[in-house]
Design an enzyme around this catalytic site. Structure first.
Site, short mmCIF file in Angstrom:
data_model
loop_
_atom_site.label_atom_id
_atom_site.label_comp_id
_atom_site.label_asym_id
_atom_site.label_seq_id
_atom_site.Cartn_x
_atom_site.Cartn_y
_atom_site.Cartn_z
N HIS A 1 13.55 67.64 -11.54
CA HIS A 1 13.40 66.92 -12.74
C HIS A 1 14.38 65.92 -13.07
O HIS A 1 14.74 65.38 -14.04
CB HIS A 1 13.60 68.01 -13.92
CG HIS A 1 12.27 68.76 -13.82
ND1 HIS A 1 12.19 70.00 -14.64
CD2 HIS A 1 10.91 68.63 -13.26
CE1 HIS A 1 10.87 70.59 -14.51
NE2 HIS A 1 10.25 69.44 -13.92
N GLY B 1 16.03 82.12 -14.13
CA GLY B 1 16.30 81.41 -15.46
C GLY B 1 15.28 80.30 -15.65
O GLY B 1 15.79 79.40 -16.36
N GLN C 1 15.33 72.87 -11.38
CA GLN C 1 14.50 72.15 -12.51
C GLN C 1 15.85 71.44 -13.51
O GLN C 1 15.42 70.65 -14.15
CB GLN C 1 13.47 72.97 -13.38
CG GLN C 1 12.44 73.47 -12.59
CD GLN C 1 11.70 74.47 -13.48
OE1 GLN C 1 10.97 74.25 -14.30
NE2 GLN C 1 12.16 75.71 -13.19
N TYR D 1 20.88 61.71 -23.97
CA TYR D 1 21.41 62.27 -22.73
C TYR D 1 22.82 61.84 -22.58
O TYR D 1 23.37 62.72 -21.80
CB TYR D 1 20.43 61.45 -21.55
CG TYR D 1 19.32 62.36 -21.63
CD1 TYR D 1 19.12 63.49 -20.84
CD2 TYR D 1 17.93 61.65 -22.09
CE1 TYR D 1 17.88 63.95 -20.74
CE2 TYR D 1 16.86 62.29 -22.23
CZ TYR D 1 16.56 63.55 -21.40
OH TYR D 1 15.44 64.34 -21.23
N VAL E 1 18.93 69.36 -14.66
CA VAL E 1 19.68 68.06 -14.59
C VAL E 1 21.09 68.11 -14.50
O VAL E 1 21.77 67.01 -14.30
CB VAL E 1 18.91 67.22 -15.48
CG1 VAL E 1 17.45 66.89 -15.48
CG2 VAL E 1 19.23 67.69 -17.06
P1 OAD Z 1 13.29 77.49 -20.61
O1 OAD Z 1 14.21 77.00 -21.72
O2 OAD Z 1 11.86 76.90 -20.62
O3 OAD Z 1 13.63 78.86 -19.67
C1 OAD Z 1 14.80 79.41 -19.77
C2 OAD Z 1 14.50 80.61 -19.08
O4 OAD Z 1 15.78 81.20 -19.03
C3 OAD Z 1 13.56 81.57 -20.05
O5 OAD Z 1 12.98 82.37 -19.31
C4 OAD Z 1 14.93 82.66 -20.81
O6 OAD Z 1 14.45 83.88 -20.89
C5 OAD Z 1 16.02 82.67 -19.62
N1 OAD Z 1 17.42 82.86 -19.71
C6 OAD Z 1 18.12 82.67 -20.86
N2 OAD Z 1 19.27 83.12 -20.99
C7 OAD Z 1 19.45 83.36 -19.66
C8 OAD Z 1 20.70 83.96 -19.06
N3 OAD Z 1 21.73 84.02 -19.30
N4 OAD Z 1 20.36 84.18 -17.60
C9 OAD Z 1 19.18 83.98 -17.13
N5 OAD Z 1 18.31 83.66 -17.58
C10 OAD Z 1 18.17 83.36 -19.06
O7 OAD Z 1 14.00 76.31 -19.18
P2 OAD Z 1 13.37 75.74 -18.11
O8 OAD Z 1 12.16 76.69 -17.50
O9 OAD Z 1 14.09 75.60 -16.94
O10 OAD Z 1 12.59 69.65 -18.12
O11 OAD Z 1 12.47 74.63 -18.41
C11 OAD Z 1 11.74 73.88 -17.50
C12 OAD Z 1 11.68 72.57 -17.88
O12 OAD Z 1 11.48 72.07 -19.09
C13 OAD Z 1 12.99 71.70 -17.87
O13 OAD Z 1 13.76 71.58 -16.58
C14 OAD Z 1 13.17 70.65 -18.63
C15 OAD Z 1 12.43 71.19 -19.84
O14 OAD Z 1 11.58 70.47 -20.53
C16 OAD Z 1 12.89 68.27 -18.04
O15 OAD Z 1 13.98 68.05 -18.86
C17 OAD Z 1 11.97 67.18 -17.33
#
Ligand code: OAD
Length: 246
Positions: free
Chosen positions: A109, A184, A91, A58, A93
């Protein structure tokens, strides 16, 4: 215009909105958790095994945050506050929504720029933020303590397996949405991914993501299949046209 009279736009954002700022997403082939198992870093077991490893992970992400800037997607959302009552549930940070100028941002989160003593902000103290400290972008050391009992400082981030204290606030916001924008996020992490189920009948749901996600399959969700910066332009233009034709 008074916020009460504006259309309420609720946004559920995830790592993808910050990808074009240079922040790695978590999944999708070369994501953070594709390279390091999340259990080693973002879990109570990971912390128990090696607080040093978690702290260093972190620290590195916090240092990186100081080097990046909000992108056009964060900026467009902030500018939409002129016409909409924009409420962001993130979500993420990172603090890129706030740095872009968004006024109502709920982090579900946690926040990278904050830390707390190990024994505070728990169900025992009702998740009181009294001992949560804003440390900006600086690193934390092992041995650095705080709070009434001088306990080690840990990231103010929700680890897998921990409660999500801001969840009910977030659910209430989604219930009050006239428009819900999901941007995203892979919609793979619960309970956050379940938040869209709180949208009421009549709420228009949009999603911006270059990939399919579980939300794209839901009937009635308008999927703008594009990256965040381009997708936000399309979304803004789409809403502008609708406002003009009413
Ligand atoms: P993910 O990494 O799981 O998903 C990211 C999403 O963003 C995917 O659906 C991609 O297709 C999309 N993506 C990638 N590039 C992009 C762009 N340029 N524009 C728009 N979308 C794009 O991330 P989260 O769903 O945020 O939790 O993950 C959820 C949680 O899992 C996070 O908050 C984190 C992680 O573990 C904690 O740290 C507690």
């Amino acid at each position: 215009m008074d916020n009460n009279k504006k259309t309420r736009l609720v946004v559920l954002s995830g790592a993808g909105i910050s990808a074009e700022s240079g922040i790695q997403t978590f999944r999708g082939g070369d994501g953070l958790w594709d390279n390091v198992p999340f259990e080693e870093i973002c879990s109570p077991i990971g912390w128990a095994k090696s607080p040093k490893r978690v702290t260093e992970f972190y620290n590195a992400r916090r240092a990186q945050l100081a080097e990046v800037k909000p992108n056009e997607a964060h900026l467009i959302l902030a500018s939409m506050q002129d016409d909409y009552d924009v409420r962001i549930i993130t979500q993420n940070v990172d603090n890129l929504h706030e740095r872009a100028g968004s006024k109502h941002v709920l982090h579900i989160h946690g926040e990278l720029t904050k830390v707390r003593p190990l024994d505070c902000y728990t169900s025992k103290d009702g998740f009181s933020t009294e001992y949560v400290q804003d440390i900006g972008y600086r690193p934390v050391e092992i041995g650095e303590v705080g709070g009434p009992n001088l306990k080690q400082l840990r990231p103010h981030v929700v680890f897998f397996g921990e409660e999500v204290p801001n969840l009910s606030k977030a659910a209430r916001l989604v219930q009050q949405a006239d428009i819900l924008l999901i941007i995203g996020t892979s919609m793979q992490v619960y309970p956050a991914a379940g938040l869209c189920n709180y949208a009421q009948d009549g709420c228009d749901i949009y999603m911006i993501d270059p990939s399919e996600t579980p939300a794209s399959a839901v009937l009635g969700v308008n999927h703008i299949k594009n990256v965040a910066t381009e997708g936000m332009k399309e979304f803004r233009d789409m809403l502008n046209k609708m406002t003009h034709t009413i």
